[in-house]
Design an enzyme around this catalytic site. Structure first.
Site, PDB file in Angstrom:
ATOM      1  N   HIS A  54      -7.186 -18.643  56.344  1.00 32.86           N
ATOM      2  CA  HIS A  54      -8.738 -19.001  56.252  1.00 32.86           C
ATOM      3  C   HIS A  54      -9.270 -17.800  56.908  1.00 32.86           C
ATOM      4  CE1 HIS A  54      -8.931 -22.847  54.171  1.00 32.86           C
ATOM      5  NE2 HIS A  54      -8.152 -23.198  54.888  1.00 32.86           N
ATOM      6  N   HIS A 107      -1.185 -21.110  57.513  1.00 34.58           N
ATOM      7  CA  HIS A 107      -2.267 -21.400  56.509  1.00 34.58           C
ATOM      8  C   HIS A 107      -3.626 -21.393  57.152  1.00 34.58           C
ATOM      9  CE1 HIS A 107      -3.911 -24.625  53.347  1.00 34.58           C
ATOM     10  NE2 HIS A 107      -4.792 -24.601  54.479  1.00 34.58           N
ATOM     11  N   GLU A 108      -4.012 -21.924  58.299  1.00 30.53           N
ATOM     12  CA  GLU A 108      -5.249 -21.687  59.074  1.00 30.53           C
ATOM     13  C   GLU A 108      -5.485 -20.248  59.212  1.00 30.53           C
ATOM     14  OE1 GLU A 108      -7.146 -24.173  59.046  1.00 30.53           O
ATOM     15  OE2 GLU A 108      -5.621 -25.382  58.438  1.00 30.53           O
ATOM     16  N   CYS A 147      -5.500 -28.753  51.496  1.00 28.30           N
ATOM     17  CA  CYS A 147      -6.458 -28.099  52.349  1.00 28.30           C
ATOM     18  C   CYS A 147      -7.643 -28.897  52.222  1.00 28.30           C
ATOM     19  CB  CYS A 147      -6.717 -26.663  51.665  1.00 28.30           C
ATOM     20  SG  CYS A 147      -8.068 -25.834  52.367  1.00 28.30           S
TER      21      CYS A 147
END
EC number: 3.5.1.88
Length: 196
Positions: free
Chosen positions: A151, A147-148, A105
Site C-alpha cells: 500500500h 500486503h500493507e 483488502c
C-alpha cells in the site's frame, strides 16, 4: 475517531508514499484513529494511504489468523503477539519459494483472490516511539506485512493478479469505485455520483 477508508479507484492508493519525521502533525492521534478504524472494519492491517494520507506508515494486528487450525502453535503465537506500527519501513529482503494465499483488502471490499508472495522477509522500520528495528518474519505474519507495505508503495493486491483474473473482477472494481457496494464500515468512494 473512525476515519473513512478510501475505496479502490482513488489516486492516493496508487501513489508511492513519502517518509515522515517525528514532527509529523498529530501523529499519535493519527495512529490511534487508524487503530480504531482498522478494528471497526474487522481488518488485520491498515496503511495510511487507505485513510487518504500518502505517508509511509502502516499497522497490523493479525491475531484473527491465529484461529486457523492448520497453523502450528509457534506461528499462532507470533500472530497473536504481532500488534505493531511500522513507520518509514523498508523491506530489505524477501526470500523463499512463492506461495498463494487468498487476500482481501478493506479498500476493495468483497474481493478476495489468491496472491503469490515469498514467505520470508526482513524489514527495517521505526515504531511509534521512533525506536528503529530490523526484524524477520515468515508465513502469514510476513504476508500481512507485505500486503500493507505494498500500500505504501502504491501497489494493490489486485495489481498482482493475472490479466485474466483482472478482467474477471473489472466490473466489481468499477462498482466499488462508484460506491455501488454495501459495507459495514465508513468508506470514501472516488467515483460516486454526487447527489444534487
Amino acid at each position: 475517531m473512525i476515519l473513512p477508508i478510501i475505496a479502490y479507484g482513488d489516486p492516493v492508493l496508487k501513489k508511492k508514499a513519502k517518509d515522515i519525521d517525528k514532527d509529523y502533525p498529530k501523529l499519535e492521534e493519527l495512529i490511534n484513529n487508524m487503530w480504531d478504524t482498522m478494528y471497526n472494519a474487522y481488518g488485520v492491517g491498515l496503511a495510511a494511504p487507505q485513510v487518504g494520507l500518502p505517508v509511509r506508515m502502516f499497522m497490523i494486528d493479525p491475531a484473527p489468523f491465529a484461529d486457523d487450525e492448520e497453523l502450528d502453535e509457534a506461528e499462532k503465537k507470533v500472530l497473536m503477539d504481532l500488534r505493531k506500527v511500522f513507520i518509514n519501513p523498508q523491506i530489505i529482503e524477501e526470500t523463499g519459494e512463492e506461495w498463494a494465499f487468498s487476500e482481501g483488502c478493506l479498500s476493495i471490499p468483497e474481493v478476495r483472490e489468491d496472491v503469490f508472495r515469498q514467505p520470508d522477509i526482513t524489514i527495517e522500520y521505526h515504531d511509534e516511539n521512533w525506536e528503529k528495528h530490523t526484524e524477520t518474519y515468515s508465513g502469514l505474519a510476513a504476508r500481512v506485512i507485505q500486503h500493507e507495505y505494498d500500500h505504501i508503495e502504491g501497489i494493490l493486491f489486485t495489481d498482482k493478479l493475472s490479466s485474466l483474473k483482472k478482467r474477471l473482477i473489472k466490473s466489481k472494481l468499477a462498482n466499488i469505485s462508484k460506491g455501488k457496494i454495501n459495507v459495514e464500515y465508513k468508506m470514501r468512494f472516488p467515483n460516486a455520483k454526487k447527489a444534487r
